[in-house]
Scaffold this motif. Structure first.
Motif: not given
Length: 103
Positions: A6-7, A9-10, A46
């Motif tokens: 998630e990190h 992707l953010i 990504n």
């Protein structure tokens, strides 16, 4: 605390949005090119993050990221050649003055 998927992707999304905003707001051709590079770097983050956290995508992610880097280098070379030619003809790199390039 370790960085999870998630990190990454953010971070990729932030780079992508910054690049899109840079392309939309800059009137200078060099600024637009920097925005394109930011968008491509966000996509690369990504791709590499998905390859790191998904074993089925372990080889394809870095290969696609390498292809995107090669594409970005070619795009930058061609775009800078166009910008330099435009500057030699018009003494500006303002993209609003590029009306002669239309069909």
């Amino acid at each position: 605390m370790t960085a999870g998927l998630e990190h990454y992707l953010i971070l990729g999304a932030i780079l992508f949005v910054c690049g899109a905003l840079c392309m939309a707001t800059k009137r200078n051709a060099i600024g637009v090119l920097i925005g394109v590079e930011l968008v491509l770097n966000g996509a690369n983050i990504n791709l590499v993050a998905f390859s790191h956290f998904n074993a089925a995508f372990a080889v394809e992610g870095p290969i696609f990221a390498l292809l995107v880097i090669v594409l970005a280098a070619g795009e930058a070379a061609v775009a800078l050649a166009i910008v330099l030619n435009f500057y030699n003809n018009h003494m500006t790199v303002d993209v609003d003055n590029a009306e002669e390039l239309k069909g």
